[in-house]
Scaffold this active site. Structure first.
Site, PDB file in Angstrom:
ATOM      1  CD  GLU A 198      -6.052   3.670 -13.305  1.00  0.00           C
ATOM      2  OE1 GLU A 198      -4.923   4.830 -13.750  1.00  0.00           O
ATOM      3  OE2 GLU A 198      -5.212   3.255 -11.822  1.00  0.00           O
ATOM      4  CG  LEU A 199       1.132   4.566 -15.484  1.00  0.00           C
ATOM      5  CD1 LEU A 199       2.204   4.420 -16.219  1.00  0.00           C
ATOM      6  CD2 LEU A 199       1.465   3.658 -14.090  1.00  0.00           C
ATOM      7  CB  CYS A 224      -6.759   7.969 -12.292  1.00  0.00           C
ATOM      8  SG  CYS A 224      -8.044   6.290 -12.594  1.00  0.00           S
ATOM      9  N   PRO A 256       0.946  -1.710   0.203  1.00  0.00           N
ATOM     10  CG  PRO A 256       0.065  -0.872   2.494  1.00  0.00           C
ATOM     11  CD  PRO A 256       1.282  -1.772   1.172  1.00  0.00           C
TER      12      PRO A 256
END
Length: 478
Positions: free
Chosen positions: A248-249, A282, A174
């Site tokens: 996953e940016l 995001c 995390p």
């Protein structure tokens, strides 16, 4: 102050050197919990345990693996109240948003479990007699889930659910700012009877924990939710072992509003999609590109709706809470300052809220910038905070040009009633997700992925599930 431990080999453990790190409430700036500051030795033990558990786990029938995931999902539901409270404390989202995150986590887990009976292979004819070709889908082995701070629990469910059902084991790392719900998730896994080593979780810094995990040759697949810069660094570090990646940016999602749009609905969607989770999503609306002829009307509606966004203690307020980290707040403040220096004007917000309740913590007002251009800092940068720049454009083609000039491409919004325009956008808008006359959303049976610098691979749905498996071809003579 509560202490939440790491989880290795089905046991809750301290760091091997006894070191701890604080967990801070974004609303107050006060420490309320501690977690272990794990070491490379702890990482090595987690990797060894995951590798040891791998074979027995992958040899179970997929449906048996799925039954474990269903039990974990049931445990999450039973612990809903606690998890919601912890999400508010460690991440700063409102209780209502925390409730939505718990629900999403359960959906990620149960969707993955439902996929167990849908793992498919292929049978192909051979060019030679007495031979058959088979293509199997098999797990990678030990996988690593690197999670961002904006959805500490949901991102674990999004990654661990499909990884485990596909037959992998997983180590969870995390974010340093939001490690507490990860520890509780591991307790739920243990109580659900998940075999030792199938899930491990280590807390700590990128240097001491993240780097040795990413660089390990035993870790065969890494799934990341994070910034573009973080993804680039992880890809470079993983390149030595050619580790499989799902990145996953970030991305700066354009919100395009054309003159034939439903302006009222578009304005409402723009505000919700900008200020949800204090702008820390995001796929948030990162900047509006609105056609000139309706720009005044649209901006007026947005400003009116922004006034209704309540900012306050996320424990009791259902509106907008703080951003999660001091660094995130400093970034927002700098981007707004740079935008104003470049000619944009603050039409709403633009500073820390006034009052004793906001004297500490990571607070920032819901902010709208007008007179922005394609070169304004708040348009160029991914803000990841509660700031909405509004750019006037001549027409659809100019908006498309601005959107596609970006090096990233995670998501975009388009509001228009013209079928020819939105069908054109489906072909030409260079993003992984397009919201057409729709507000911010995300369904577990969709596919969440980025184009260009926004990433490789993706999450959710049948395509996301398949990303946790590799293919094996067998030529069988008989």
């Amino acid at each position: 102050m509560t202490y939440y431990q790491a989880f290795i080999d089905n046991a809750f453990v301290d760091a091997s050197n006894g070191a701890k790190m604080p967990v801070v409430d974004p609303a107050t700036g006060g420490q309320w919990a501690e977690v272990p500051a794990c070491t490379p030795d702890d990482v090595a033990r987690a990797i060894e345990t995951s590798a040891r558990a791998q074979n027995d786990w992958q040899m179970l029938p997929p449906q048996t693996r799925a039954e474990h995931i269903y039990r974990i999902a049931d445990g999450i539901e039973r612990e809903r109240d606690l998890l919601e409270e912890l999400l508010v404390l460690e991440q700063g989202k409102s209780r209502a948003e925390a409730a939505g995150e718990v629900t999403d986590t359960i959906r990620y887990m149960t969707y993955a479990a439902e996929s167990a009976r849908r793992i498919q292979g292929e049978i192909l004819p051979s060019d030679r007699p007495n031979e058959q070709l088979y293509i199997y889908r098999v797990p990678y082995g030990v996988t690593l889930g690197l999670c961002a701070y904006n959805y500490p629990l949901a991102l674990i469910g999004r990654k661990a659910g499909p990884a485990l059902v596909a037959g992998n084991t997983m180590i969870i790392k995390p974010h340093e700012a939001t490690p507490v719900t990860a520890s509780v998730f591991c307790r739920i896994c243990k109580e659900a009877g998940l075999p030792a080593g199938v899930i491990n979780m280590v807390t700590g810094t990128g240097k001491d924990v993240g780097a040795p995990l990413v660089e390990s040759p035993t870790v065969r697949m890494i799934t990341v939710t994070g910034s573009i810069r973080a993804g680039q660094m992880i890809m470079e570090a993983a390149s030595k072992n050619l580790t499989a990646l799902s990145l996953e940016l970030g991305g700066s999602a354009p919100f395009i509003v054309l003159k034939d749009a439903d302006i009222e609905a578009a304005a409402e969607a723009a505000v919700v999609a900008r200020f949800a989770n204090a702008g820390q999503v995001c796929i948030c609306n990162e900047g509006v590109l609105v056609e000139e002829s309706i720009a005044d009307e649209f901006t007026a509606k947005v400003l009116e709706k922004v006034k209704a966004v309540k900012v306050g203690d996320p424990k009791t307020n259902g509106g907008m809470g703080p951003v999660t980290t001091p660094d995130a707040l400093a970034r927002v403040e700098q981007i707004v300052a740079d935008s104003v220096a470049g000619g944009a004007k603050v039409a709403a917000g633009g500073k820390r809220p006034y009052g004793a309740a906001f004297a500490s913590g990571n607070w920032y007002e819901p902010t709208v910038l007008v007179d922005a251009t394609a070169n304004t800092a708040a348009v160029v940068e991914e803000i990841f905070g509660p700031v909405m720049p509004i750019v006037r454009v001549k027409d659809y083609e100019e908006a498309l040009s601005i959107a596609n000039a970006r090096p990233d491409g995670l998501s975009a919004y388009l509001w228009t009633q013209s079928p020819s325009v939105y069908m054109d956008a489906i072909k030409r808008l260079e993003t992984g997700t397009i919201f057409l006359n729709s507000g911010i959303t995300g369904l577990v049976n969709g596919y969440h992925n980025g184009h260009k610098l926004s990433g490789l691979g993706g999450e959710d749905g049948v395509h996301g599930f398949e990303g946790y498996m590799q293919k094996r071809t067998v030529y069988m003579a008989y």
